[in-house]
Design an enzyme around this catalytic site. Structure first.
Site, PDB file in Angstrom:
ATOM      1  N   ASP A 227       0.827  -1.211   0.000  1.00 31.26           N
ATOM      2  CA  ASP A 227       0.000   0.000   0.000  1.00 31.26           C
ATOM      3  C   ASP A 227       0.863   1.264   0.000  1.00 31.26           C
ATOM      4  OD1 ASP A 227      -2.322   1.771   0.665  1.00 31.26           O
ATOM      5  OD2 ASP A 227      -3.310  -0.137   0.976  1.00 31.26           O
ATOM      6  N   ASP A 235      -1.061   3.182  17.847  1.00 32.56           N
ATOM      7  CA  ASP A 235      -1.828   1.930  17.919  1.00 32.56           C
ATOM      8  C   ASP A 235      -1.241   0.828  17.037  1.00 32.56           C
ATOM      9  OD1 ASP A 235      -3.491   3.432  19.458  1.00 32.56           O
ATOM     10  OD2 ASP A 235      -5.196   3.442  18.079  1.00 32.56           O
ATOM     11  N   HIS A 260      -3.707   5.946   3.406  1.00 34.99           N
ATOM     12  CA  HIS A 260      -4.481   4.777   2.985  1.00 34.99           C
ATOM     13  C   HIS A 260      -3.948   3.492   3.625  1.00 34.99           C
ATOM     14  CE1 HIS A 260      -5.962   1.726   0.034  1.00 34.99           C
ATOM     15  NE2 HIS A 260      -7.002   2.535  -0.046  1.00 34.99           N
ATOM     16  N   VAL A 274      -8.009   2.386  18.960  1.00 39.54           N
ATOM     17  CA  VAL A 274      -8.951   1.514  18.240  1.00 39.54           C
ATOM     18  C   VAL A 274      -8.335   0.114  18.167  1.00 39.54           C
ATOM     19  CG1 VAL A 274     -10.027   3.323  16.833  1.00 39.54           C
ATOM     20  CG2 VAL A 274      -8.006   2.143  15.966  1.00 39.54           C
ATOM     21  N   ASN A 348     -13.772   0.150  -6.597  1.00 35.32           N
ATOM     22  CA  ASN A 348     -14.865   1.073  -6.243  1.00 35.32           C
ATOM     23  C   ASN A 348     -15.393   1.812  -7.469  1.00 35.32           C
ATOM     24  OD1 ASN A 348     -14.086   0.482  -3.504  1.00 35.32           O
ATOM     25  ND2 ASN A 348     -12.497   2.036  -3.705  1.00 35.32           N
ATOM     26  N   ALA A 358      -7.979  -8.621  -7.890  1.00 37.79           N
ATOM     27  CA  ALA A 358      -9.042  -9.379  -7.220  1.00 37.79           C
ATOM     28  C   ALA A 358      -9.664 -10.399  -8.176  1.00 37.79           C
ATOM     29  CB  ALA A 358     -10.108  -8.424  -6.696  1.00 37.79           C
ATOM     30  N   TYR A 360      -8.366 -12.209 -10.329  1.00 35.65           N
ATOM     31  CA  TYR A 360      -7.545 -13.394 -10.600  1.00 35.65           C
ATOM     32  C   TYR A 360      -7.951 -14.522  -9.643  1.00 35.65           C
ATOM     33  CZ  TYR A 360      -3.406 -16.316 -11.120  1.00 35.65           C
ATOM     34  OH  TYR A 360      -2.575 -17.378 -11.346  1.00 35.65           O
ATOM     35  N   SER A 432     -11.291  -1.078  -0.290  1.00 38.52           N
ATOM     36  CA  SER A 432      -9.971  -0.995   0.345  1.00 38.52           C
ATOM     37  C   SER A 432     -10.062  -1.267   1.840  1.00 38.52           C
ATOM     38  CB  SER A 432      -9.393   0.407   0.183  1.00 38.52           C
ATOM     39  OG  SER A 432      -8.926   0.608  -1.103  1.00 38.52           O
TER      40      SER A 432
END
Lengths: 491, 80
Positions: A227, A235, A260, A274, A348, A358, A360, A432
């Site tokens: 990414d 965190d 991202h 979180v 998206n 994805a 594949y 994502s």
């Protein structure tokens, strides 16, 4: 029904590395059926459930080689999970390469701007907020309108055609929920007060996965995140990785600032403010995105290769584009053969086709779903609500999520609270976000299967991981093109 | 000029010597060889592709470098 080509994971014929079940499938089980009789294959399902998958063999190339089969799109996800180790390629037809010279009509209409709208964005206490991106559509279908970013005084002026606004979206980078309003007439000025993020808010991720009450995962599972980089964030602990971008420091695999990758990492493994789905997991960060630029497929190939060398168990790729890419395919294949599963975001494009990688067949494709009332009223996420709805009518497949028969699973991806660089938090939407939710859940579930994790790093290990996960997926009541086999859930 | 990925797709081990000779003979520039010998990022002119391909045989593929964007769900105005 559609036609698919079944191939072993590597090469075009079986070899000594081929999963014995795949070998058996290609050589023995299907061979008598080449006469085109329909087979009823058992699907791998949760206990007490039974399902048969109907497969018809249409053609064969060599006894131990490719088979052309007919299979329902709706049963494809079941087939992939029940018979892992196959490359599944949709039969494709090529046209003659004739070039048609299309007349391209240039839309050179000058927009008739006759209304200036000044917008002020503040927090609830009235403090101005800068760098907030606002987009207002006067004609949403044709994407006409104006957009801008707020100044230090929280102000931006949009030039619009008329006062009637069909849709307005307000997107903060971090720290606040966005804002959405539809079908209204704007005066000369507008004030918008954004709601700050409460990190204890129960978003859709925490509705399905109560992460705050879950213990850290017991086994050492390593997840590679390909990414924008990860962290720094209090965190998150990043155990290793590599910056794969040319001419950048290979040891600098923190976030490039866009956030991202840090958000993705938090969904998987945050612990503190979180909690991620698989807190305790070892996070490895592979940065492939230069600041403000796209990632080369070569960087992605480097990243997958390094994740294999670093002995990652799972790889998260919240990225994708249209069209296949042989280079990346060969590395995903290599990962699978090294016992590593790749989870990839569907993309998206507003219910467009599933993006590559994805799409594949050796990667796990993840669509995004949301749930009503897991975000405040009037936030951007309200605009993502769209049919179909699940068995529980509050659940929906996000309007932006790509869909198709390649979808393997769905996961929460609307209004997700997670980490953002420099100890901030942000709300993000997208496949994502759904992708790491699925990757994280896979890590959590697999942590209870040390016998699989201890297997030699071969294709059989990846096969066993998929089989183990497949009986822990529950349908939410959407069609398979939307949810694949369903959502990974704890037992 | 553009970047292309040279990738070994044959069985067994790639012939590094052969590839180096091709790179030298065709005057190709190596952009990144961190995945060598199986994968190398090269820079070459589009016009040279037809010249290079026959030299590679069936065990090597040559595909253009492709770009992937950071996924985003933000709505955008169509630029006219």
């Amino acid at each position: 029904m559609a036609n698919f080509i079944l191939l072993p994971a590597t090469q075009t014929q079986t070899n000594e590395d081929t999963n014995p079940k795949v070998k058996n499938f290609l050589t023995t089980v299907l061979e008598p059926a080449v006469k085109s009789e329909s087979l009823k294959l058992s699907a791998r399902m949760p206990a007490k459930q039974e399902k048969k998958i109907s497969v018809k063999v249409l053609d064969s190339i060599q006894e131990d080689g490719a088979k052309l089969v007919q299979l329902s799109d709706d049963e494809l996800a079941d087939f992939r999970f029940s018979y892992p180790g196959f490359r599944i390629i949709k039969e494709k037809f090529y046209k003659k390469a004739i070039i048609y010279h299309e007349a391209i009509e240039k839309k050179a209409k000058k927009s008739q701007v006759n209304n200036k709208l000044q917008i002020t964005v503040t927090d609830k206490a009235g403090n101005p907020l800068k760098d907030i991106y606002i987009v207002a559509f006067t004609d949403f279908a044709n994407r006409l309108g104006d957009s801008g970013t707020t100044t230090a005084k929280g102000k931006v002026t949009l030039a619009l055609k008329g006062k009637r606004i069909q849709r307005m979206y307000v997107y903060p980078e971090h720290s606040y929920w966005g804002y959405y309003r539809a079908s209204f007439t704007a005066a000369a000025s507008l004030h918008i007060a954004l709601t700050s993020i409460d990190i204890n808010y129960k978003d859709v991720l925490r509705y399905f996965y109560p992460t705050a009450s879950w213990p850290s995962i017991p086994a050492s599972i390593r997840v590679g995140i390909i990414d924008t980089g990860v962290g720094p964030h209090k965190d998150l602990v990043v155990s290793g990785g590599m910056n794969c971008v040319k001419d950048e420091d290979p040891k600098d695999f923190k976030d490039n600032g866009e956030g991202h990758g840090t958000h993705v990492a938090g969904i998987i493994g945050a612990s503190g403010g979180v909690h991620g789905v698989a807190a305790g997991v070892e996070i490895f960060s592979y940065r492939v995105f230069p600041v403000g630029k796209s990632a080369s497929n070569f960087y992605i190939m480097k990243a997958i290769n390094q994740a294999i060398l670093d002995k990652c168990d799972l790889i998260n790729m919240s990225l994708g584009e249209e069209g296949e890419d042989e280079g990346i395919i060969s590395y995903i294949k290599q990962a699978y053969n090294a016992g590593v599963l790749c989870f990839c975001a569907n993309g998206n494009d507003d219910r467009g086709k599933v993006n590559f990688p994805a799409s594949y067949s050796l990667s796990v494709a993840v669509s995004a779903m949301g749930r009503k009332k897991t975000f405040p009223a009037s936030v951007v996420e309200t605009s993502s609500i769209k049919a179909p709805y699940g068995k529980d009518k509050a659940n929906f497949i996000a309007d932006f999520s790509n869909i198709g028969p390649e979808t393997d699973v769905t996961a929460p991806g609307v209004g997700i609270i997670s980490t953002f660089p420099d100890d901030r938090y942000a709300i993000m939407d997208g496949t994502s976000m759904a992708c790491p939710a699925a990757t994280g859940m896979a890590a959590r579930l697999l942590s209870a299967a040390p016998e699989i994790l201890a297997m030699p790093r071969t294709q059989a290990r990846a096969d066993e991981m998929l089989k183990y996960l497949s009986v822990r997926i529950r349908s939410l009541g959407f069609k398979p093109t939307f949810e694949g086999k369903g959502m990974l859930l704890s037992e | 000029m553009g970047n292309y990925i040279l990738q070994y797709i044959g069985d067994g081990t790639p012939d590094v010597q052969q590839v180096q000779e091709i790179i030298h003979t065709c005057h190709l520039r190596i952009v990144d060889d961190s995945l060598s010998p199986r994968t190398i990022l090269l820079e070459l002119a589009e016009a040279d592709i037809a010249k290079v391909r026959p030299e590679l045989g069936t065990e090597w593929s040559l595909t253009p470098e492709k770009e992937y964007h950071v996924p985003d769900t933000r709505r955008k105005i169509k630029k006219g």
